[in-house]
Design a protein around this motif. Sequence first.
Motif, PDB file in Angstrom:
ATOM      1  N   ARG A  29      48.932  41.336  44.665  1.00 49.19           N
ATOM      2  CA  ARG A  29      49.852  40.192  44.660  1.00 49.19           C
ATOM      3  C   ARG A  29      51.287  40.607  44.358  1.00 49.19           C
ATOM      4  NH1 ARG A  29      47.277  35.614  45.518  1.00 49.19           N
ATOM      5  NH2 ARG A  29      45.031  35.530  45.138  1.00 49.19           N
TER       6      ARG A  29
ATOM      7  N   PRO B  81      43.516  42.435  41.776  1.00 49.10           N
ATOM      8  CA  PRO B  81      44.366  41.546  42.568  1.00 49.10           C
ATOM      9  C   PRO B  81      45.815  41.506  42.103  1.00 49.10           C
ATOM     10  CG  PRO B  81      42.834  40.275  41.237  1.00 49.10           C
ATOM     11  CD  PRO B  81      42.450  41.708  41.081  1.00 49.10           C
TER      12      PRO B  81
ATOM     13  N   LEU C 148      47.515  37.400  51.334  1.00 43.88           N
ATOM     14  CA  LEU C 148      46.597  36.744  50.405  1.00 43.88           C
ATOM     15  C   LEU C 148      46.835  35.234  50.384  1.00 43.88           C
ATOM     16  CD1 LEU C 148      46.501  39.261  47.427  1.00 43.88           C
ATOM     17  CD2 LEU C 148      44.760  38.907  49.193  1.00 43.88           C
TER      18      LEU C 148
END
Length: 86
Positions: free
Chosen positions: A52, A48, A23
């Motif tokens: 992450r 997300p 990412l």
Amino acid sequence: MNKTPLSKASNIAIGGDAPSAYLRRIEQRQGISPDALDEILRTHLIDPVHLRNDDFDAFFEARIAALAGVVSAAMGKAIVDEHGNG
């Protein structure tokens, strides 16, 4: 439950690395902020935060729930999960 089409360029950018790594690489290569990329991921029903944090279990649980919600809404019926809950 994890089927989002990727372009060839996106697949190469991922390169077999953990999401926390790829990412950041996508953000750098595309000149996009983490917030903007997170918004794009959300349009694919992807949380997300789980990516992450490389939290694959939470990612899959959230993804299954999100996609089941879409199916349920489209069918107008509750979805029964693996535990028999609907």
